[in-house]
Design an enzyme around this catalytic site. Structure first.
Site: not given
Ligand code: NAD
Length: 352
Positions: A141, A191, A223, A247, A251
């Site tokens: 970001y 990852k 994952d 992020d 959620d």
């Protein structure tokens, strides 16, 4: 004790829920003999409308000089134009960067009385008590270069995923410190099979794990982590991860608790000051109706008392009142109940 709190109610339901959290803080102040001075400022879409900027220099300066910042939510369809030169989310990112809040803490606890509000099977939800620690000021970001151009006759978009060692180290150390006050287990999510930044992340996690042998460390690919949150969330304790993975995973984790409206967050910096906000957005679909669930913001205020003001007893008194209110069956519309935002807060205050 005296504390200065900057309020950024923002857009949509933001002002509705921040008003209720302030009521709760005022009760705490009078009950425990503290003085909270509140200064309200515009941020997000409302600030674009008034000042032409989602976060003005003056507002950022006020936030930096406060003992803590309590934010509602920003954004909404009015400011969604992708071609606009400023957007509410830009203000939010600039605020986080400006305050240097490098770690976002999101506790996800499933209240026994709300197990049926979650789409997951009840047996998967028993004992779920996760603390997600998300890196907040680095990664995709914020990395540079970023933007759009034309190359070889084709339109191109670029984002850069970049991490420095010190950025990983400070958030990892915080995760281990927090784990020591809990079940002493850290799941570091990356990852590393694909991304170089994740290999640096894993290397630093391993080193800090060796320095903290009393805390169990496991590495998990993002994952796998997204599956584990649904198939076996009760096995997780502190989950630490980089900005974008955090992020998305937070959620996903919010679904476990039954409603977005329930969950608080704290964003911490190297100093005592911090940014506290519910995890939900501005909920334009219910804004102005007085039916938003105020609990996420009220619990964010409790986190502010704990992390920035070191008022543990006061923080726990809010959390216990929220627990008792849910146990008593009080519900706003998102949880299938009839209570308004104000009535839900009244119920919580009556149990404080
Ligand atoms: P949202 O969180 O605003 O809403 C998602 C769903 O959850 C909606 O149905 C909403 O009614 C419900 N909901 C959210 N909070 C609730 C509450 N306290 N009580 C009851 N129901 C609640 O997410 P969205 O709809 O994807 O985004 C709406 C706007 O908010 C967008 O402009 C988005 O950019 C912005 N947003 C802001 C933040 C932030 O300020 N930190 C975070 C996420 C989204």
């Amino acid at each position: 004790m005296n504390f200065n709190i900057t309020l950024l109610p923002g857009d949509g339901i933001g002002p509705e829920v921040v008003t209720e959290a302030v009521r709760v803080l005022e009760i705490i102040a009078s009950k425990y003999n503290h003085a909270f001075a509140f200064a309200e400022r515009l941020m997000g879409g409302c600030s674009i409308d008034k000042f032409g900027s989602s976060l003005t220099d003056e507002t950022l300066a006020d936030c930096k000089s406060a003992d803590a910042v309590l934010l509602g939510a920003v954004g909404g369809p009015k400011w969604d134009d992708p071609a606009a030169k400023d957007r509410p989310e830009r203000g939010l990112l600039a605020l986080r960067k400006g305050l240097g809040v490098f770690a976002n803490l999101r506790p996800v606890k499933v209240h026994p009385a709300l197990i049926d509000s979650s789409p997951l099977k009840p047996e998967k939800l028993e004992g779920v008590d996760i603390l997600v620690v998300r890196e907040l000021t680095g990664g995709l970001y914020f990395g540079w270069p970023k933007g759009r151009d034309f190359k070889d006759g084709r339109e191109r978009a670029v984002d850069t995923l970049e991490y420095y060692d010190y950025e990983v180290k400070r958030v990892m150390e915080l995760a281990f410190t927090l784990a020591k006050g809990r079940k002493k287990k850290v799941t570091s999510v990356d990852k590393a099979n694909v991304l170089e930044s994740s290999r640096l992340w894993r290397q630093i996690a391993t080193k800090i794990g060796k320095e903290n042998p009393d805390v169990e460390l496991e590495h998990m690919l993002v994952d796998t982590a997204s599956m584990r949150l649904i198939t076996g969330p009760a096995w997780m304790d502190v989950v630490v991860t980089e900005n974008m993975f955090g992020d998305i995973l937070t959620d996903e984790a919010s679904v476990l608790a039954g409603s977005m409206g329930m969950l608080p967050s704290a964003s911490l910096s190297e100093s005592a000051s911090g940014l506290y906000e519910p995890i939900h957005g501005s909920a334009p679909d219910i804004a102005g109706k007085g039916i938003a669930n105020p609990i996420g913001t009220i619990l964010s205020a409790a986190m502010m008392l704990r992390h920035s003001f070191k008022l543990e007893v006061e923080a726990a008194s809010i959390e216990n009142a929220v627990d008792a209110t849910i146990t008593a069956g009080c519900r706003t519309a998102d949880l299938g109940g009839p209570l308004s935002t104000r009535q839900m807060t009244d119920e919580i205050i009556s149990r404080m």
